[in-house]
Design an enzyme around this catalytic site. Structure first.
Site, PDB file in Angstrom:
ATOM      1  N   HIS A   1     -83.781   1.028-100.601  1.00  0.00           N
ATOM      2  CA  HIS A   1     -85.081   1.550-100.195  1.00  0.00           C
ATOM      3  C   HIS A   1     -85.478   1.110 -98.783  1.00  0.00           C
ATOM      4  CE1 HIS A   1     -89.495   2.391-101.605  1.00  0.00           C
ATOM      5  NE2 HIS A   1     -89.346   2.593-100.312  1.00  0.00           N
TER       6      HIS A   1
ATOM      7  N   GLU B   1     -97.300   3.770-101.861  1.00  0.00           N
ATOM      8  CA  GLU B   1     -96.919   2.370-102.114  1.00  0.00           C
ATOM      9  C   GLU B   1     -98.128   1.438-102.174  1.00  0.00           C
ATOM     10  OE1 GLU B   1     -94.294   1.523-103.312  1.00  0.00           O
ATOM     11  OE2 GLU B   1     -92.596   2.603-102.460  1.00  0.00           O
TER      12      GLU B   1
ATOM     13  N   HIS C   1     -94.361  -2.096 -94.525  1.00  0.00           N
ATOM     14  CA  HIS C   1     -93.194  -1.604 -95.278  1.00  0.00           C
ATOM     15  C   HIS C   1     -92.515  -0.501 -94.480  1.00  0.00           C
ATOM     16  CE1 HIS C   1     -90.661   0.331 -98.135  1.00  0.00           C
ATOM     17  NE2 HIS C   1     -91.440   1.384 -98.249  1.00  0.00           N
TER      18      HIS C   1
ATOM     19  N   HIS D   1     -88.523   1.769 -93.731  1.00  0.00           N
ATOM     20  CA  HIS D   1     -87.177   2.137 -94.183  1.00  0.00           C
ATOM     21  C   HIS D   1     -86.218   1.927 -93.010  1.00  0.00           C
ATOM     22  CE1 HIS D   1     -89.086   5.144 -97.288  1.00  0.00           C
ATOM     23  NE2 HIS D   1     -89.397   3.880 -97.522  1.00  0.00           N
TER      24      HIS D   1
HETATM   25 ZN   LIG Z   1     -90.770   3.199 -98.955  1.00  0.00          ZN
END
Ligand SMILES: [Zn+2]
Length: 210
Positions: A151, A71, A89, A91
Site C-alpha cells: 500500500h 483513510e 500518508h 503511496h
Molecule cells: Zn493509501
C-alpha cells in the site's frame, strides 16, 4: 498559516516531490478535538482551504462540503493512540516497494533512528477499514513511521512539517535500501551499532575551543 492552509501547502509539496500521484495520499492536522483532513477524490495539489473537511474524534463531519479522506479512520486511530498532532500518508514508490516485499525495513542506515527505530510493515488490510487502522496503530508503536503492506507509508509528527519531513526520511531510507539491494546484499546495522548511535547522540563530544 491555518491548519487547512497547511494541508494545501504540504499537499502541493507532496505532489511536487513525487510522493503521491493522482488523488492518492492524505494528510491531517489535529487541533484539540478537531481534525482537519484532506478530502476524498481531490488531487493534493488542487486543494483550497475550504475544500478540507473538519471532523471530530469520532470521524463526524463538523465543517466542509466534501467527503473526508477514505483513510480518516486510520488517521483517527493514530491520534487516539499516539501523541501525534499531524499524520501524512502517501503511496511513495520506494516505500511501497519495500512494503510489498518485506515485513520491516532493514536498518542499513542509522537515520532510521530519526523515525524511532526499525520501521515495521503493518499487515495488509483493505484501505479505509478499521482493520487497517488497527494494523497501522500497532506498527507505529514507539515509532514516527510505519509502512503498510502492498500500500504505502504513514508518518506522524508534532506538526505537519515534522510529519512531512518524516515521510521524506522514510522514502529516502527505502530508496537507499532498494538501490543497495539491487547491486548486492546490503549490510544491516546490528542492535549494538544502533545503540552506539543513540549513545553518541545523547552524549556528544565536547566542542573544542582554542
Ligand atoms: Zn493509501
Amino acid at each position: 498559516m491555518t491548519f487547512r492552509e497547511q494541508l494545501c501547502e504540504y499537499g502541493r509539496r507532496a505532489v511536487e516531490l513525487g510522493l503521491v500521484i493522482g488523488t492518492s495520499g492524505n494528510l491531517s492536522v489535529r487541533d484539540g478535538d478537531r481534525i482537519a483532513v484532506t478530502p476524498s477524490g481531490v488531487a493534493l495539489d488542487k486543494l483550497t482551504p475550504e475544500m478540507c473537511p473538519i471532523v471530530d474524534m469520532a470521524g463526524r463531519l463538523v465543517e466542509g462540503d466534501l467527503r473526508p479522506s477514505s483513510e480518516t479512520p486510520m488517521h483517527l486511530a493514530v491520534y487516539e493512540s499516539t501523541d501525534a498532532q499531524a499524520v501524512v500518508h502517501t503511496h511513495s514508490v520506494f516505500g511501497t516497494v519495500v512494503a510489498t516485499t518485506m515485513t520491516e525495513l532493514p536498518p542499513v542506515h542509522y537515520n532510521t533512528l530519526l523515525l524511532g527505530g526499525v520501521v515495521r510493515v503493518a499487515p495488509y488490510a483493505t484501505y479505509g477499514t478499521p482493520e487497517l487502522a488497527e494494523n497501522v496503530r500497532a506498527a507505529l508503536e514507539g515509532r514516527r513511521a510505519a509502512l503498510m503492506a502492498n500500500h504505502g507509508g504513514v508518518t506522524i509528527g508534532a506538526t505537519l512539517e515534522e510529519a512531512f519531513e518524516a515521510t521524506r526520511v522514510l522514502e529516502w531510507l527505502c530508496e537507499v535500501y532498494v538501490r543497495a539491494a539491487s547491486i548486492g546484499k546490503p549490510t544491516v546495522l546490528t542492535d549494538a551499532q544502533l545503540a552506539a548511535v543513540v549513545e553518541r547522540t545523547l552524549n556528544p563530544p565536547e566542542f573544542p575551543r582554542a
